[in-house]
Design a protein around this motif. Structure first.
Motif, mmCIF file in Angstrom:
data_model
loop_
_atom_site.group_PDB
_atom_site.id
_atom_site.type_symbol
_atom_site.label_atom_id
_atom_site.label_comp_id
_atom_site.label_asym_id
_atom_site.label_seq_id
_atom_site.Cartn_x
_atom_site.Cartn_y
_atom_site.Cartn_z
ATOM 1 N N VAL A 15 0.845 -1.202 0.000
ATOM 2 C CA VAL A 15 0.000 0.000 0.000
ATOM 3 C C VAL A 15 0.881 1.254 0.000
ATOM 4 O O VAL A 15 0.648 2.198 -0.779
ATOM 5 N N ALA A 19 1.023 4.000 -2.837
ATOM 6 C CA ALA A 19 0.788 5.397 -2.443
ATOM 7 C C ALA A 19 2.017 6.238 -2.793
ATOM 8 O O ALA A 19 1.889 7.373 -3.259
ATOM 9 N N LEU A 273 -9.568 -2.944 -0.519
ATOM 10 C CA LEU A 273 -9.197 -2.074 0.604
ATOM 11 C C LEU A 273 -7.835 -1.415 0.342
ATOM 12 O O LEU A 273 -7.642 -0.231 0.629
ATOM 13 N N SER A 274 -6.903 -2.196 -0.228
ATOM 14 C CA SER A 274 -5.560 -1.659 -0.483
ATOM 15 C C SER A 274 -5.618 -0.518 -1.498
ATOM 16 O O SER A 274 -4.931 0.494 -1.347
ATOM 17 N N LEU A 276 -8.153 1.454 -2.083
ATOM 18 C CA LEU A 276 -8.761 2.614 -1.436
ATOM 19 C C LEU A 276 -7.755 3.280 -0.487
ATOM 20 O O LEU A 276 -7.687 4.511 -0.405
ATOM 21 N N ALA A 277 -6.957 2.454 0.199
ATOM 22 C CA ALA A 277 -5.953 2.993 1.135
ATOM 23 C C ALA A 277 -4.915 3.826 0.376
ATOM 24 O O ALA A 277 -4.549 4.928 0.808
ATOM 25 N N ALA A 278 -4.459 3.306 -0.769
ATOM 26 C CA ALA A 278 -3.454 4.036 -1.551
ATOM 27 C C ALA A 278 -4.040 5.350 -2.079
ATOM 28 O O ALA A 278 -3.386 6.403 -2.024
ATOM 29 N N SER A 280 -6.553 7.063 -0.808
ATOM 30 C CA SER A 280 -6.821 8.024 0.274
ATOM 31 C C SER A 280 -5.522 8.625 0.811
ATOM 32 O O SER A 280 -5.510 9.790 1.205
ATOM 33 N N THR A 281 -4.435 7.853 0.793
ATOM 34 C CA THR A 281 -3.140 8.414 1.213
ATOM 35 C C THR A 281 -2.731 9.528 0.258
ATOM 36 O O THR A 281 -2.245 10.582 0.665
ATOM 37 N N GLU A 283 -4.745 11.346 -1.513
ATOM 38 C CA GLU A 283 -5.615 12.511 -1.301
ATOM 39 C C GLU A 283 -5.246 13.264 -0.025
ATOM 40 O O GLU A 283 -5.349 14.484 0.035
ATOM 41 N N PHE A 284 -4.794 12.527 0.980
ATOM 42 C CA PHE A 284 -4.336 13.175 2.217
ATOM 43 C C PHE A 284 -3.154 14.096 1.885
ATOM 44 O O PHE A 284 -3.103 15.254 2.305
ATOM 45 N N VAL A 287 -4.804 16.984 -0.934
ATOM 46 C CA VAL A 287 -5.835 17.931 -0.488
ATOM 47 C C VAL A 287 -5.478 18.519 0.878
ATOM 48 O O VAL A 287 -5.563 19.727 1.093
ATOM 49 N N ILE B 16 -11.646 12.385 4.325
ATOM 50 C CA ILE B 16 -10.368 11.803 3.899
ATOM 51 C C ILE B 16 -9.662 11.139 5.095
ATOM 52 O O ILE B 16 -9.211 9.996 5.011
ATOM 53 N N VAL B 20 -8.666 7.216 5.569
ATOM 54 C CA VAL B 20 -7.263 6.835 5.806
ATOM 55 C C VAL B 20 -7.165 5.996 7.084
ATOM 56 O O VAL B 20 -6.571 4.906 7.090
ATOM 57 N N CYS B 23 -8.864 2.511 6.636
ATOM 58 C CA CYS B 23 -8.111 1.587 5.777
ATOM 59 C C CYS B 23 -6.858 1.077 6.492
ATOM 60 O O CYS B 23 -6.598 -0.128 6.531
ATOM 61 N N ILE B 27 -5.805 -2.628 7.647
ATOM 62 C CA ILE B 27 -4.641 -3.281 7.047
ATOM 63 C C ILE B 27 -3.654 -3.717 8.141
ATOM 64 O O ILE B 27 -3.131 -4.823 8.127
#
Lengths: 518, 43
Positions: A15, A19, A273-274, A276-278, A280-281, A283-284, A287, B16, B20, B23, B27
Motif C-alpha cells: 500500500v 501510495a 481495501l488496499s 482505497l488505502a493508496a 486516500s493516502t 488525497e491526504f 488535499v 479523507i 485513511v 483503511c 490493514i
C-alpha cells in the motif's frame, strides 16, 4: 530450476509503495497550480466528483487487472492485457503503452527530481537564503538548469552531478528488488514525507496574517481561496476537464505502474481495501497537505490578486521560485526550504522507482532475465535516453516528452485498460475478481460506474483534449523554428522505442509459444 | 473564509482522514473475519 516469483513482504508495504508511486511532484506542484488557476473556490467540487467517479474506480480496475495478470506470471501491461483477452492475440500489443509510458516519463522525471535534491542542498547550506528578489530566484533556477549564464554555477556541471546522484539512488533501489529495495524505501520515505508535509502545513497555517498592512492576507483566508465553493464555476467545462485531468495524473493510474505493483500480490490478497488505502493516502497528501501549504503560503505573501498569476506561471515557478521566496521571509527559513525540497525529492523518488519497474518486470518475466541483469540493461538504456532532456532542455525537449508521457500515453492506456476489464473481460467477472480475498465490499453502484461512467468520462476527456490542446502540440504549433529539429528528433526516438517494444513483445511471445510446442 | 467554506473544508478533511484511518487500521490490525464463499469471494 524454476525462478521464484517476487512478492511483497507485507500488506502495508504494498500500500505504501503504491501510495508512494501516486504521491509525486504533481501533488505538491501541479495540484496547487490547477486549484488556483480557475479562481477562488472553483476547483474542489469538480475535483472531488472526479475522484469518486474516475480516480477511485480506475484505482480498483488497475489493482484487479494487475493481480489477475500476476496469476499468469505477467507483471507488465502486455502480459496482463493478453491474460484479460486471451482470445485475441493482438491484445498484448495494446499493452505496450504500459511500458512505453513509464519509460518515457523516466527519461525526464529523474532529472526534475534531481533539481529537488539540489535545491534541498542549496537551502540547507544557505545559498538560497542570500537571494532577495523574485528575479534572483528565477536567475538561480535558470542558471542551474543551464538556460542562462549569470555565473552562479560552473555551467551545467552541478546539475549533472545531482542528476548522477539521483539516478544512482534510483537504480540502486530498483536493483534490490520489490521487497529488498522498493518496499524498504517506501516504508521509510512515505512516513517521512508525510511528516515533513505536516510540519510545513502547521508552520504555514500558524503564520495567520503576518503583514499588518494586509490583515486579510491570512492563512485562513488562503484556505478559503480553495474551499469557499463557487457554484457558478460548475458551469465551466474547462474546470471539470482540468479537475478530472488532475485526478488522473495524481493517482498514477493508466501508466501501468499499479498493474505491475499489484501483479506481485497473491491471488488471495486484498485489492479493494488496499486500492482505497493508496488513493486516500494520495488525497491526504494532496488535499490536506499540499492544499494547506502552497495556496495559503502564496496567499499570505502575494495576496488574492497575484495568486492566480503565480499559478498561471506554472508548477516549476511555483515550486522553485515562489516557495523558496516565501520560506526566506520566515525565521529559520533555510530549514523550511530544506524540508520543502527534500519532501519533493522523497515524493519524486518513490514515484520514479515505480516507473522503472514495468520495464524491468517485462525483461524479467517475458525474457526470463535475472533481475540484476534486467536492471543493468534498463539502467544503461535509461541513462542514455535521459540525456536529451538534460542537454536540450532549452529546446523544449522536456516539455515534449512530458506531453507524450504524462498526457497522451497514460490517458489512452487508462481508457484501453478499463474497456478491456469492464467490457471485454466482463464486468461480472471483474467484480468477482475485485472481491476475491477482499476485506472491503465495494458499493454495488460502482459496478455501474466502472462499466459506464468512468469509460465515458475518459473518452470525453480524450476527445476534449484532442480538440482543444493536443492537436496544436502534435502539429508543433507555436514551436520556434530553431527548436523544430530537436522536437522532431525526440519524436523519432520515441517512435523507435515504440517499435523496439513491439518487436520485443513479438519475440517474447514467439519464444513462449516455441517453449510450449516443444 | 466563509462559514460555508469552513463546513466544506472540515467535511472533506474529515472524510479523507476517516477513510485513511479506517483503511490503515484494517490493514495493520484487522483480522480477516469477513464471510466468504468457497472461492474466497466476499458473501
Amino acid at each position: 530450476m524454476e525462478k521464484v516469483r517476487q512478492r511483497w513482504g507485507t500488506k502495508l508495504g504494498v500500500v505504501l509503495a503504491v501510495a508512494g508511486s501516486a504521491v509525486g511532484l504533481g501533488n505538491f506542484l501541479r495540484f496547487p497550480v490547477q486549484a488556483a488557476k480557475y479562481g477562488e473556490g472553483a476547483f474542489m467540487i469538480p475535483y472531488l466528483v472526479a475522484l469518486v467517479l474516475v480516480g477511485i474506480p480506475l484505482m480498483w480496475v488497475e489493482w484487479t487487472a494487475g493481480r489477475f495478470g500476476g496469476g499468469f506470471e505477467h507483471s507488465s501491461a502486455p502480459g496482463v492485457f493478453q491474460s484479460l483477452w486471451r482470445k485475441n492475440r493482438f491484445a498484448k500489443y495494446l499493452g505496450i503503452g504500459g511500458i512505453f509510458g513509464p519509460f518515457l516519463i523516466y527519461m525526464y522525471y529523474v532529472y526534475i527530481e534531481s533539481w529537488c535534491l539540489a535545491f534541498a542542498y542549496y537551502s540547507i547550506t544557505g545559498q538560497l537564503s542570500n537571494i532577495t528578489s523574485s528575479h534572483g530566484f528565477i536567475s538561480f533556477l535558470t542558471d542551474y538548469q543551464g538556460l542562462s549564464d549569470a555565473g552562479t554555477f560552473a555551467g551545467t556541471i552541478p546539475s549533472f552531478v545531482f542528476f548522477l546522484i539521483t539516478f544512482f539512488l534510483n537504480i540502486s533501489v530498483t536493483y534490490f528488488g520489490i521487497r529488498g529495495g522498493i518496499e524498504k524505501l517506501c516504508n521509510i520515505a512515505m512516513p517521512l514525507l508525510l511528516f515533513f508535509g505536516l510540519v510545513l502545513a502547521v508552520r504555514v497555517i500558524t503564520l495567520f496574517a503576518p503583514d499588518p498592512l494586509h490583515p486579510d492576507w491570512s492563512s485562513i483566508n488562503g484556505l478559503g481561496f480553495l474551499w469557499n465553493a463557487d457554484f457558478s464555476a460548475l458551469k465551466s467545462a474547462k474546470v471539470w476537464v482540468a479537475a478530472t485531468g488532475q485526478i488522473f495524473f495524481t493517482l498514477s493510474v493508466g501508466m501501468g505502474v499499479i498493474l505491475t505493483y499489484s501483479s506481485y500480490l497473491r491471488k488471495s490478497d486484498d485489492v479493494a481495501l488496499s486500492g482505497l488505502a493508496a488513493a486516500s493516502t494520495n488525497e491526504f497528501a494532496e488535499v490536506f497537505l499540499a492544499g494547506s501549504i502552497v495556496i495559503p503560503a502564496a496567499f499570505i505573501f502575494f495576496g488574492p490578486q497575484d495568486i492566480v498569476g503565480i499559478a498561471e506561471s506554472g508548477a516549476f515557478n511555483l515550486g522553485f521560485v515562489t516557495m523558496p521566496q516565501i520560506f526566506n521571509q520566515l525565521p529559520v527559513g533555510a530549514l523550511f526550504g530544506f524540508l520543502w525540497f527534500f519532501m519533493l525529492f522523497l515524493a519524486g523518488i518513490t514515484s520514479s522507482i515505480s516507473i522503472a519497474q514495468p520495464s524491468v518486470a517485462f525483461l524479467e518475466d517475458e525474457f526470463k532475465i535475472k533481475r540484476q541483469k534486467a536492471v543493468k540493461i534498463f539502467g544503461v538504456a535509461a541513462f542514455l535516453l535521459c540525456q536529451p532532456a538534460i542537454w536540450f532542455l532549452h529546446k523544449g525537449v522536456l516539455d515534449d516528452l512530458d506531453f507524450w508521457g504524462a498526457n497522451f500515453v497514460i490517458v489512452l492506456g487508462a481508457t484501453l485498460e478499463i474497456i478491456l476489464l469492464a467490457w471485454v473481460f466482463g464486468i461480472g467477472k471483474a467484480w468477482d475478481e475485485l472481491h476475491l480475498g477482499s476485506k472491503l465490499r465495494v458499493p454495488r453502484i460502482f459496478k455501474f460506474v466502472i462499466k459506464y461512467i468512468t469509460p465515458t468520462s475518459l473518452i470525453v476527456l480524450l476527445g476534449w483534449w484532442f480538440a482543444t490542446e493536443w492537436w496544436d502540440v502534435i502539429t508543433m504549433k507555436g514551436v520556434p523554428d530553431e527548436n523544430i529539429p530537436y522536437i522532431l528528433g525526440t519524436r523519432l526516438v520515441l517512435l523507435a522505442i515504440l517499435l523496439l517494444l513491439a518487436i520485443l513483445v513479438w519475440l517474447a511471445w514467439r519464444k513462449r509459444k516455441m517453449k510450449e510446442t516443444y | 473564509m466563509t462559514l460555508g467554506g469552513w463546513i466544506f473544508m472540515l467535511l472533506i478533511w474529515g472524510a479523507i482522514l476517516s477513510v485513511v484511518i479506517y483503511c490503515y487500521s484494517r490493514i495493520i490490525f484487522g483480522a480477516d473475519e469477513t464471510p466468504r464463499d468457497d472461492e474466497g469471494i466476499l458473501k
